[in-house]
Design an enzyme around this catalytic site. Structure first.
Site, PDB file in Angstrom:
ATOM      1  N   ASN A 118      -3.983  10.376  -3.782  1.00 49.44           N
ATOM      2  CA  ASN A 118      -2.780   9.887  -3.591  1.00 49.44           C
ATOM      3  C   ASN A 118      -2.205  10.595  -2.212  1.00 49.44           C
ATOM      4  O   ASN A 118      -2.133  11.724  -1.968  1.00 49.44           O
ATOM      5  CB  ASN A 118      -1.570  10.157  -4.698  1.00 49.44           C
ATOM      6  CG  ASN A 118      -0.196   9.737  -4.508  1.00 49.44           C
ATOM      7  OD1 ASN A 118       0.526  10.501  -4.381  1.00 49.44           O
ATOM      8  ND2 ASN A 118      -0.003   8.504  -3.892  1.00 49.44           N
ATOM      9  N   SER A 140       1.441  10.711  -0.377  1.00 49.18           N
ATOM     10  CA  SER A 140       2.826  10.252  -0.534  1.00 49.18           C
ATOM     11  C   SER A 140       3.699  11.348   0.240  1.00 49.18           C
ATOM     12  O   SER A 140       3.476  12.446   0.509  1.00 49.18           O
ATOM     13  CB  SER A 140       3.179  10.383  -2.094  1.00 49.18           C
ATOM     14  OG  SER A 140       3.135  11.475  -2.406  1.00 49.18           O
ATOM     15  N   ILE A 141       5.160  10.789   0.317  1.00 46.80           N
ATOM     16  CA  ILE A 141       6.229  11.677   0.826  1.00 46.80           C
ATOM     17  C   ILE A 141       7.096  12.258  -0.438  1.00 46.80           C
ATOM     18  O   ILE A 141       7.650  11.428  -1.026  1.00 46.80           O
ATOM     19  CB  ILE A 141       7.149  10.876   1.846  1.00 46.80           C
ATOM     20  CG1 ILE A 141       6.412  10.367   3.180  1.00 46.80           C
ATOM     21  CG2 ILE A 141       8.211  11.876   2.406  1.00 46.80           C
ATOM     22  CD1 ILE A 141       7.248   9.590   3.872  1.00 46.80           C
ATOM     23  N   GLN A 165       6.939   8.681  -9.478  1.00 42.75           N
ATOM     24  CA  GLN A 165       6.325   8.707  -8.432  1.00 42.75           C
ATOM     25  C   GLN A 165       4.937   9.267  -8.676  1.00 42.75           C
ATOM     26  O   GLN A 165       4.551   9.922  -9.689  1.00 42.75           O
ATOM     27  CB  GLN A 165       7.250  10.089  -7.583  1.00 42.75           C
ATOM     28  CG  GLN A 165       8.422   9.984  -7.317  1.00 42.75           C
ATOM     29  CD  GLN A 165       8.808   8.808  -6.258  1.00 42.75           C
ATOM     30  OE1 GLN A 165       9.033   7.558  -6.757  1.00 42.75           O
ATOM     31  NE2 GLN A 165       9.090   9.300  -4.956  1.00 42.75           N
ATOM     32  N   GLU A 167      -4.133   5.060  -0.902  1.00 42.44           N
ATOM     33  CA  GLU A 167      -3.489   4.986   0.290  1.00 42.44           C
ATOM     34  C   GLU A 167      -4.320   4.624   1.584  1.00 42.44           C
ATOM     35  O   GLU A 167      -4.332   3.888   2.510  1.00 42.44           O
ATOM     36  CB  GLU A 167      -2.309   5.788   0.450  1.00 42.44           C
ATOM     37  CG  GLU A 167      -1.186   5.393  -0.083  1.00 42.44           C
ATOM     38  CD  GLU A 167      -1.154   6.095  -1.671  1.00 42.44           C
ATOM     39  OE1 GLU A 167      -2.219   6.653  -1.961  1.00 42.44           O
ATOM     40  OE2 GLU A 167      -0.167   5.720  -2.414  1.00 42.44           O
ATOM     41  N   GLU A 194      20.948  13.435   0.438  1.00 46.15           N
ATOM     42  CA  GLU A 194      20.033  12.444   0.288  1.00 46.15           C
ATOM     43  C   GLU A 194      20.324  10.954   0.967  1.00 46.15           C
ATOM     44  O   GLU A 194      21.355  10.833   1.830  1.00 46.15           O
ATOM     45  CB  GLU A 194      20.015  12.159  -1.119  1.00 46.15           C
ATOM     46  CG  GLU A 194      18.767  13.212  -1.421  1.00 46.15           C
ATOM     47  CD  GLU A 194      17.170  12.479  -1.069  1.00 46.15           C
ATOM     48  OE1 GLU A 194      17.252  11.515  -0.448  1.00 46.15           O
ATOM     49  OE2 GLU A 194      16.102  13.080  -1.103  1.00 46.15           O
ATOM     50  N   LYS A 216       7.902  -0.408 -10.791  1.00 49.02           N
ATOM     51  CA  LYS A 216       7.851   1.035  -9.987  1.00 49.02           C
ATOM     52  C   LYS A 216       8.665   0.560  -8.917  1.00 49.02           C
ATOM     53  O   LYS A 216       9.701   1.480  -8.519  1.00 49.02           O
ATOM     54  CB  LYS A 216       6.652   1.481  -9.770  1.00 49.02           C
ATOM     55  CG  LYS A 216       6.681   2.758  -8.975  1.00 49.02           C
ATOM     56  CD  LYS A 216       5.459   3.513  -8.948  1.00 49.02           C
ATOM     57  CE  LYS A 216       5.713   4.961  -8.398  1.00 49.02           C
ATOM     58  NZ  LYS A 216       5.772   4.696  -6.997  1.00 49.02           N
TER      59      LYS A 216
HETATM   60  C1  4VP Z   1      11.685   6.799  -4.316  1.00 49.00           C
HETATM   61  C2  4VP Z   1      12.691   7.398  -3.582  1.00 49.00           C
HETATM   62  C3  4VP Z   1      12.966   8.686  -3.188  1.00 49.00           C
HETATM   63  C4  4VP Z   1      13.877   9.020  -2.104  1.00 49.00           C
HETATM   64  C5  4VP Z   1      14.337  10.133  -1.687  1.00 49.00           C
HETATM   65  C6  4VP Z   1      13.813  11.329  -2.499  1.00 49.00           C
HETATM   66  O1  4VP Z   1      14.014  12.714  -2.377  1.00 49.00           O
HETATM   67  C7  4VP Z   1      13.012  11.202  -3.825  1.00 49.00           C
HETATM   68  C8  4VP Z   1      12.603   9.713  -4.101  1.00 49.00           C
END
Ligand code: 4VP
Length: 513
Positions: free
Chosen positions: A177, A179-180, A199, A243, A292, A404
């Protein structure tokens, strides 16, 4: 023709922006403690060129001996529309023409799913990879000495990770995976950050916990990755999908990857910096607060989050740390997370037997900070479903709120086909005028709430994390019936083509420039 590949190489991406007068190299000293964040906020909100901070103020008491990085901000923000397309930076993330509008970007992302995945190629000679130019480990790693930014007043620490890509892999190696997820410096050797359900980073991490190895999960955190990779890392592509292979299909070639120094993970060879180490799900420390994507920081205590131990850092010369500073629209959390959720939601409509002809477009309008999802409805096709508002909204709500991609959405707005959902003025007008508050709103109380939504985090639902999701029907009741609704909109678009044509042709003759 330029051989720059902004989608594949982070430095090429910056060069393209520079060539288009969309990047400013800031040589004045800027303090990573709030000054960088404030500049970035103004850049996002005024749609100004991206800042490349070349002179970050050093902490005199604790200077970074390795002079590790400069900072580039706002890479997925909007460009002033007067300079052409306001989505140019998003288009460049994908190697598309800078004039490509958002609806076409969404279609491009969907189309790439039908292409054959192209897996990455492992470079045998890793030493040639830019990300391997320099290496530090052990005592030489001093995260607190790095010029990582404190972005908002009230943030609980320095957020080094806002626009980098985590790489995690299941123990059986079947699922990798990218991901951010946000990450804050905890101490000289550790960062902490959100690893939350649903997530995928959490799902992969849980596979290690299942075999009793939740305290030593190998991870890599890569900064300045190919822009197509960072974009796809914000995307809720299906579980088990890799990905890297989808990105290959998207850019039409394999990405080059190299093996990490301390584990078997593979990372983009062209990264600016790679942090390697282990994630410990069992060791929880305080993370946040953090301003955020919805535009608020709620000062006070953070929340317990797991700990990443950073054991080795490799980096290229004069490395650049990409940074996102989320808040009021429009930043990467709205363009990339929202944009990719939009693509997934349009795709979901195409896959649904009843919705495939009815939902024409899906978009999370930036002004709704990705809490809203607008769906454009083909009213001719809607009539063929022989349905009504309540039945249709229940179908839509149950389908989307149990998916999701819609984890982050709290209001779905249905509008007719005369509304351009990418034009917020039109969408908001339809919202204000085409539903009766309460009567035309349907609540979904069994679905999951988004814990980061301010009205959830600050309200009673934080205890249950359930519900508070709504479908707002901005279709008039007769738009469900063959008789339809006859209205003329009182805007310029509402005039006959012949009148509009005449007016436009004579515009300068009237004296307007
Ligand atoms: C999936 C959205 C999301 C956006 C910002 C964050 O810090 C964690 C999840």
């Amino acid at each position: 023709m330029s051989d720059l590949r902004p989608e594949l190489r982070f430095r090429d991406f910056l060069q393209v922006l520079k060539n288009e007068n969309d990047l400013i190299e800031i040589t004045t000293e800027c303090d990573p403690n709030l000054e960088v964040g404030a500049i970035m906020r103004r850049v996002y909100e005024e749609k100004l060129p991206v800042p490349l901070f070349k002179n970050l103020k050093k902490d005199i008491k604790n200077p970074d001996p390795n002079n590790l990085f400069d900072i580039a901000g706002c890479l997925g923000g909007l460009r002033d529309a007067k300079k052409g397309n306001d989505h140019a930076r998003i288009a460049h993330h994908l190697g598309l023409d800078s004039q490509t509008p958002m609806n076409k970007i969404i279609d491009y992302l969907i189309e790439a799913k039908t292409k054959k995945p192209i897996p990455p190629i492992l470079l045998e000679d890793a030493s040639a990879a830019p990300c391997k130019m320099n290496k530090i480990s052990g005592d030489r790693i001093r995260l607190n000495a790095l010029p990582a930014p404190t972005l908002h007043h009230g943030d609980g620490g320095k957020y080094i990770q806002t626009y980098g890509m985590f790489v995690l892999q299941t123990p059986d190696k079947s699922w990798t995976n990218w991901s951010i997820a946000r990450g804050m410096i905890h101490d000289d050797k550790h960062i902490t950050g959100l690893v939350i359900n649903p997530q995928h980073i959490r799902k992969v991490a849980d596979k290690w916990a299942e075999i009793g190895k939740g305290d030593r999960i190998p991870f890599a955190l890569c900064f300045g990755v190919p822009p197509a990779s960072i974009l796809v890392s914000s995307m809720p592509i299906p579980e088990d999908a890799t990905e890297a292979d989808y990105i290959g299909a998207l850019v039409g070639e394999s990405l080059s990857v190299v093996k990490c120094e301390t584990n078997d993970l593979q990372v983009p060879a062209d990264s600016e910096m790679v942090f390697e180490g282990t994630l410990n799900l069992n060791k929880m420390v305080e993370e946040g607060p953090f301003g955020e994507m919805h535009g608020y920081c709620f000062p006070g205590h953070g929340h317990p989050c797991p700990l990443y131990a950073v054991e080795t850092i490799t980096y290229r010369d004069n490395a650049i740390l990409p940074v996102s500073n989320p808040g009021l629209c429009t930043d990467e959390t709205h363009t990339l997370i929202g944009g990719l959720v939009s693509a997934e939601c349009k795709q979901m409509a195409l896959e649904h037997p009843k919705l495939k002809n009815v939902i024409m477009e899906a978009f999370t309008p930036y002004e709704g900070v990705a809490l809203w999802l607008a769906l454009k409805v083909n009213t001719t096709e809607l009539v063929k479903l022989n349905t009504n508002s309540e039945e249709f909204c229940k179908l839509v709500g149950e389908y989307y709120y149990n998916s999701k991609p819609c984890f982050i959405i709290h209001e779905i707005i249905l509008v007719g086909d005369d509304i351009d959902i990418f034009d917020f003025r039109k969408l908001f007008w339809a919202y204000a005028t085409r539903h009766t508050p309460g009567d035309d709103q349907y609540m979904f109380e069994d679905s999951r709430s988004f814990p980061l939504a301010p009205f959830i985090s600050q309200g009673p639902r934080i205890k249950t994390l359930k519900g508070g999701n709504c479908v707002t029907d901005c279709l008039f009741p007769n738009q469900y019936k063959p008789e339809g609704v006859n209205f003329i909109t009182c805007d310029f678009d509402g005039y006959d083509e012949s009148i509009k044509e005449k007016v436009l042709k004579s515009w300068s003759e009237y004296g307007y420039k």
